[in-house]
Scaffold this motif. Structure first.
Motif, mmCIF file in Angstrom:
data_model
loop_
_atom_site.group_PDB
_atom_site.id
_atom_site.type_symbol
_atom_site.label_atom_id
_atom_site.label_comp_id
_atom_site.label_asym_id
_atom_site.label_seq_id
_atom_site.Cartn_x
_atom_site.Cartn_y
_atom_site.Cartn_z
ATOM 1 N N ARG A 94 0.822 -1.220 0.000
ATOM 2 C CA ARG A 94 0.000 0.000 0.000
ATOM 3 C C ARG A 94 0.853 1.266 0.000
ATOM 4 O O ARG A 94 0.355 2.331 0.342
ATOM 5 C CB ARG A 94 -0.910 0.003 1.239
ATOM 6 N N VAL A 95 2.144 1.136 -0.383
ATOM 7 C CA VAL A 95 3.005 2.331 -0.320
ATOM 8 C C VAL A 95 3.553 2.697 -1.697
ATOM 9 O O VAL A 95 4.270 1.909 -2.319
ATOM 10 C CB VAL A 95 4.188 2.120 0.658
ATOM 11 N N ARG A 229 4.922 5.696 12.599
ATOM 12 C CA ARG A 229 4.457 4.306 12.436
ATOM 13 C C ARG A 229 3.048 4.119 12.989
ATOM 14 O O ARG A 229 2.241 3.388 12.407
ATOM 15 C CB ARG A 229 5.434 3.342 13.123
ATOM 16 N N LEU A 230 2.775 4.780 14.099
ATOM 17 C CA LEU A 230 1.439 4.658 14.699
ATOM 18 C C LEU A 230 0.366 5.099 13.699
ATOM 19 O O LEU A 230 -0.635 4.395 13.473
ATOM 20 C CB LEU A 230 1.370 5.542 15.950
ATOM 21 N N LEU A 231 0.573 6.258 13.101
ATOM 22 C CA LEU A 231 -0.432 6.786 12.176
ATOM 23 C C LEU A 231 -0.516 5.920 10.918
ATOM 24 O O LEU A 231 -1.604 5.619 10.430
ATOM 25 C CB LEU A 231 -0.115 8.250 11.819
ATOM 26 N N ILE A 232 0.636 5.525 10.410
ATOM 27 C CA ILE A 232 0.648 4.734 9.173
ATOM 28 C C ILE A 232 -0.040 3.379 9.371
ATOM 29 O O ILE A 232 -0.750 2.900 8.496
ATOM 30 C CB ILE A 232 2.105 4.565 8.684
ATOM 31 N N GLU A 233 0.174 2.790 10.549
ATOM 32 C CA GLU A 233 -0.397 1.449 10.766
ATOM 33 C C GLU A 233 -1.878 1.487 11.109
ATOM 34 O O GLU A 233 -2.553 0.463 11.072
ATOM 35 C CB GLU A 233 0.391 0.723 11.865
ATOM 36 N N ASN A 234 -2.379 2.668 11.469
ATOM 37 C CA ASN A 234 -3.764 2.706 11.944
ATOM 38 C C ASN A 234 -4.700 3.598 11.143
ATOM 39 O O ASN A 234 -5.849 3.789 11.527
ATOM 40 C CB ASN A 234 -3.792 3.152 13.410
ATOM 41 N N LEU A 235 -4.186 4.190 10.062
ATOM 42 C CA LEU A 235 -5.046 5.048 9.236
ATOM 43 C C LEU A 235 -4.986 4.544 7.793
ATOM 44 O O LEU A 235 -3.981 3.968 7.367
ATOM 45 C CB LEU A 235 -4.560 6.499 9.300
ATOM 46 N N THR A 262 -1.578 4.346 0.848
ATOM 47 C CA THR A 262 -2.922 4.390 0.262
ATOM 48 C C THR A 262 -3.804 3.328 0.917
ATOM 49 O O THR A 262 -3.314 2.429 1.618
ATOM 50 C CB THR A 262 -2.851 4.115 -1.248
ATOM 51 N N GLU A 263 -5.100 3.433 0.616
ATOM 52 C CA GLU A 263 -6.047 2.522 1.246
ATOM 53 C C GLU A 263 -5.875 1.081 0.758
ATOM 54 O O GLU A 263 -6.065 0.130 1.511
ATOM 55 C CB GLU A 263 -7.468 3.029 0.951
ATOM 56 N N ASP A 264 -5.540 0.920 -0.517
ATOM 57 C CA ASP A 264 -5.369 -0.436 -1.071
ATOM 58 C C ASP A 264 -4.314 -0.400 -2.177
ATOM 59 O O ASP A 264 -3.856 0.664 -2.576
ATOM 60 C CB ASP A 264 -6.717 -0.964 -1.609
#
Ligand SMILES: Cc1ncc(COP(=O)(O)O)c(C=O)c1O
Length: 396
Positions: A94-95, A229-235, A262-264
């Motif tokens: 997703r990156v 990492r927190l934001l990337i893993e949870n949003l 991205t979302e997917d």
């Protein structure tokens, strides 16, 4: 044709460097421009970088063009460094990412991408933020708003006020956050505060835009990536601009990374093509050299270990300098308690003195830093710390 152009005032930080160079006082002190300096006041090439340069010289066989995306080894290495080797986000494809000309290039590419998504998008930046955020993001055509961040009177983060503003941000707005070592204040969110930022991001559905230019200079390479990492893993969506200027000491080589979570994976492919086309339309492709060096360092275990220890040394030295400054200010009778400087992170500190005091210390004692009272901690050393402390105390 060009006579229609208005006269521009010189860049304050570059003007300060020029004034410093012209100053003949042998005891002058430069705490202006944000580059790391060693005890002798030099900004040396890291030993891991010097070794990577030798390796590159022996192995590079062509100077043909690279691609708008840049060096894939560099991109993969940087994503592992920023997101963590086993990041679930990396595993789920997703990156989207490109190598960029410095953190500035990354900030600009991502701003251009935001314009392509919504040319009415608002970007919320901390008050204060790094001065160059405004032209980098604003010149792309985005509107800039400010959220409260730092209170000079108490030398601390205005977290409640910040959260109150973020709770009013609209869906689809963008919130620029400093991943670590906030420039200019040196005041970072705690992990618990990052947790709260995550909750408000979920609630308001804004897009976090994380600028990480000092990874490793705060508490450590992994520790400094906590919020990111927190934001990337949870949003579902986050964008990241990273710089290799400071932690690899590669300032003039212009090495950075622009990444979009991205979302997917279908959206990832679209975003990837878009950022490549943005790069192509501005500078075609990034400079190759610095990215190739970072690629070599991150891929080679011994070299990587050496680089990590060099980053650790720079960080620990800056912590020692903070403590030395606070101690010297105290011992020289400062009426102001500067112990907050010890809690700030990275290369910068806001001394929280007035612009008049900053100018006075410059004029009377040849100590150079910007009017906001931001100082480059790395410009302090054993030789100048006492002179500096005495000069500061004399203007308080
Ligand atoms: C907060 C912040 N972001 C980004 C950058 C970009 O750095 P560069 O373009 O030199 O990699 C800097 C450099 O000073 C910075 O302080």
């Amino acid at each position: 044709m060009f006579e229609v152009l208005p006269h521009l005032a010189p860049d304050p930080i570059l003007g300060l460097s020029a004034a410093y160079r012209e100053d003949t006082n042998p005891n002058k002190i430069d705490l202006g421009v944000g580059v790391y300096k060693d005890e002798q006041g030099n900004t040396p090439i890291l030993s891991s970088v010097a070794k990577a340069q030798k390796m590159l010289l022996e192995t590079e066989t062509s100077k043909t063009y690279i691609t708008p995306q840049g060096n894939q080894g560099f991109i993969d290495g940087m994503l592992s460094l920023l997101l963590g080797k086993s990041s679930p986000v990396l595993l789920s494809d997703r990156v989207a990412a490109v190598q960029a000309p410095g953190g500035c290039g990354a900030l600009r590419i991502l701003s251009e991408l935001l314009v392509r998504c919504n040319d009415n998008a608002k970007v919320w930046v901390s008050d204060p933020t790094w001065a160059n955020h405004i032209p980098l993001i604003g010149s792309a055509g985005l509107k800039i708003e400010k959220y409260p961040y730092f209170d000079k009177a108490t030398a601390s983060i205005r977290f409640d006020a910040m959260m109150e503003t973020l709770r009013q941000v609209e869906k689809g707005d963008v919130v620029l956050l400093h991943g670590c070592c906030h420039n200019p204040t040196g005041a970072d969110l705690t992990n618990a505060q990052w947790d709260e930022v995550l909750e408000v991001a979920k609630e308001r559905e804004f897009l976090p835009f994380i600028d990480v230019a000092y990874l490793g200079f705060g508490e450590g390479l992994d520790e400094d990536a906590y919020g990111l990492r927190l934001l990337i893993e949870n949003l579902p969506e986050v964008i990241v601009a990273a710089s290799c200027s400071k932690n690899f000491g590669l300032y003039r080589e212009r090495v950075g990374l622009a990444a979009i979570i991205t979302e997917d994976s279908k959206t990832r492919n679209i975003a990837q093509a878009q950022i490549q086309s943005i790069a192509r339309g501005i500078y075609s492709m990034p400079p190759s050299y610095g990215g190739a060096l970072v690629d070599i360092i991150l891929a080679d275990e011994a070299l990587n270990n050496e680089w990590v220890s060099e980053v650790n040394d720079m960080r620990e030295r800056m912590k020692t300098l903070r403590a030395m400054l606070v101690k010297n200010l105290h011992e020289n009778g400062s009426p102001k308690d500067f112990s907050f400087v010890n809690d700030q992170k990275g290369m910068f500190s806001f001394l929280c003195i007035t612009p008049e005091q900053v100018r006075e210390v410059r004029e009377k004692h040849s100590v150079y830093f910007v009017d906001s009272s931001r100082v480059n901690i790395a410009g302090i050393n054993q030789q100048n710390v006492e002179t500096l402390a005495k000069a500061l105390v004399s203007v308080l």
